[in-house]
Design a protein around this motif. Structure first.
Motif, PDB file in Angstrom:
ATOM      1  N   TRP A   1       0.824  -1.211   0.000  1.00 38.74           N
ATOM      2  CA  TRP A   1       0.000   0.000   0.000  1.00 38.74           C
ATOM      3  C   TRP A   1       0.861   1.266   0.000  1.00 38.74           C
TER       4      TRP A   1
ATOM      5  N   PRO B   1     -10.158  -3.806  -1.616  1.00 40.43           N
ATOM      6  CA  PRO B   1     -11.034  -3.300  -0.552  1.00 40.43           C
ATOM      7  C   PRO B   1     -10.853  -4.044   0.775  1.00 40.43           C
TER       8      PRO B   1
ATOM      9  N   CYS C   1      -8.715  -4.339   3.147  1.00 43.18           N
ATOM     10  CA  CYS C   1      -8.219  -3.697   4.372  1.00 43.18           C
ATOM     11  C   CYS C   1      -8.714  -2.261   4.518  1.00 43.18           C
ATOM     12  N   ASN C   2      -9.731  -1.904   3.725  1.00 39.18           N
ATOM     13  CA  ASN C   2     -10.211  -0.521   3.781  1.00 39.18           C
ATOM     14  C   ASN C   2     -11.733  -0.433   3.900  1.00 39.18           C
TER      15      ASN C   2
ATOM     16  N   ASN D   1      -3.356  -1.281  -2.551  1.00 38.04           N
ATOM     17  CA  ASN D   1      -4.227  -0.117  -2.386  1.00 38.04           C
ATOM     18  C   ASN D   1      -3.368   1.087  -2.032  1.00 38.04           C
TER      19      ASN D   1
ATOM     20  N   ASN E   1      -4.326   3.480  -0.060  1.00 39.90           N
ATOM     21  CA  ASN E   1      -4.644   3.903   1.311  1.00 39.90           C
ATOM     22  C   ASN E   1      -4.042   2.969   2.362  1.00 39.90           C
ATOM     23  N   LYS E   2      -3.766   3.526   3.515  1.00 40.81           N
ATOM     24  CA  LYS E   2      -3.254   2.747   4.640  1.00 40.81           C
ATOM     25  C   LYS E   2      -4.320   1.770   5.130  1.00 40.81           C
ATOM     26  N   PRO E   3      -3.957   0.531   5.430  1.00 34.63           N
ATOM     27  CA  PRO E   3      -4.945  -0.440   5.935  1.00 34.63           C
ATOM     28  C   PRO E   3      -5.600   0.036   7.229  1.00 34.63           C
ATOM     29  N   ASP E   4      -6.893  -0.205   7.330  1.00 38.40           N
ATOM     30  CA  ASP E   4      -7.645   0.125   8.546  1.00 38.40           C
ATOM     31  C   ASP E   4      -7.497  -1.037   9.529  1.00 38.40           C
TER      32      ASP E   4
ATOM     33  N   THR F   1      -8.531  -6.931   8.026  1.00 40.16           N
ATOM     34  CA  THR F   1      -7.151  -6.466   8.187  1.00 40.16           C
ATOM     35  C   THR F   1      -6.436  -7.290   9.255  1.00 40.16           C
TER      36      THR F   1
END
Length: 342
Positions: free
Chosen positions: A7, A71, A73-74, A101, A103-106, A112
């Motif tokens: 990511w 999607p 981890c987001n 991705n 974006n940083k994983p949530d 995640t």
């Protein structure tokens, strides 16, 4: 069941990492059977990806399922999360799932946590992040240039790295392209035959390669600070039509605007000598402070900040796929406090 979580907004570096995994895992002869690329924006394709990773590779080598804009981890639906929980136990050892991705994983998401648990327990699973340094993060940009140079087996001193940062900024793709071009120039000039040896990139070589482009963009920056937006746009259009990369132009303009902001701010806050100002502003050559002071004379900090905002919006717009000249027009021609005198 190897899972690779990749990511960050440095698309060039992320893609290089993905290509290295593909080259290491897949036998080229069997790639058409053992490689799948999935669009994570399509819910149906995400379910298909989880079906495919349960299949063992055909022939030699391993198998890879790459999910772009993943999607998992987001933003992951309950149905997709449940499917991942079932599938992750059934992924063969020689089938790799790559989740990519920007974006940083949530970390709060169940999916995640499940993926990171796999990464911790499986030595073949990895999480790697590739983030571009912010436009004002000079040290981060130096590190970015140095990292790419190391991958290309290039040697550069700190002054040469600073020159590249000033010329290109924080665009990983442009830095990689420029360094590859510089490598060819260095090899042609020095007739290097031993590819095992590191190629040295000198300041003179960088100046030879980037002087014309940077000079033109810096000329445009000087026009912008005078408020002559139409003249600046015509020159930008001419540069783009002559093949100059839009991101190189905006990187040079952003670097110049960043220097203006820092010098204006530091001059107004306290009495510092030019070496201290240059160090705090991330400007390699302290003598540039005198030039910058002349350029920003009579300009307000608010006006310079407004210009910086516009340039960052232009960069974001170009990277999102908007036609470059439209990006410049839409942002530079909008009414604002841009470059008004005190």
């Amino acid at each position: 069941m190897p899972i690779h979580l990749i990511w960050g907004d440095d698309y060039e570096a992320s893609n290089r990492e993905i290509q290295e995994i593909i080259g290491r895992v897949i036998d080229p002869v069997w790639k058409s059977f053992n490689y799948s690329q999935i669009d994570g924006n399509d819910p149906k394709q995400n379910f298909r990806a989880l079906e495919e990773v349960q299949s063992a590779p055909l022939g030699n080598g391993g198998r890879i399922v790459l999910v772009r804009r993943s999607p998992f981890c987001n933003v992951c639906s309950i149905e997709l999360a449940n499917k991942l929980e079932q599938a992750i136990k059934l992924i063969p050892d020689n089938t790799h799932l790559i989740l990519n991705n920007s974006n940083k994983p949530d970390k709060r998401l169940k999916t995640t946590k499940l993926i990171q648990k796999n990464i911790e327990s499986n030595p073949l699973s990895k999480e790697k992040s590739f983030n571009l340094p912010l436009p004002w993060d000079i040290n981060g940009q130096r590190k970015l240039v140095n990292n790419i140079a190391n991958k290309l087996n290039l040697k550069m001193d700190n002054e040469t790295i600073d020159l590249l940062v000033e010329s290109i900024g924080n665009d990983s793709s442009l830095i990689n392209t420029e360094l590859q071009k510089l490598t060819l120039l260095a090899e042609a000039n020095n007739k290097i035959l031993n590819k095992e040896e590191s190629t040295k990139i000198t300041q003179e070589l960088v100046k030879q390669s980037t002087q014309n482009q940077s000079t033109n963009a810096l000329e445009i920056a000087g026009i912008l600070i005078k408020g002559e937006k139409c003249i600046a746009l015509n020159k930008i259009k001419s540069l783009l039509e002559n093949g100059e990369p839009a991101l190189r132009v905006i990187a040079t303009l952003t670097g110049q605007a960043r220097g203006w902001l820092w010098v204006h701010l530091l001059d107004s806050q306290q009495k510092l000598d030019i070496k201290e100002i240059a160090k705090l502003a991330g400007i390699a050559n302290p003598k540039r402070i005198f030039v910058i002071r002349k350029q920003i004379h009579g300009q307000s900090f608010e006006a310079l900040l407004e210009l910086m905002k516009k340039l960052l919006k232009i960069e974001a717009s170009i990277k999102s796929g908007t036609n470059p000249i439209d990006s410049f027009k839409d942002n530079l021609l909008t009414e604002s406090k841009i470059l008004t005198n005190n």
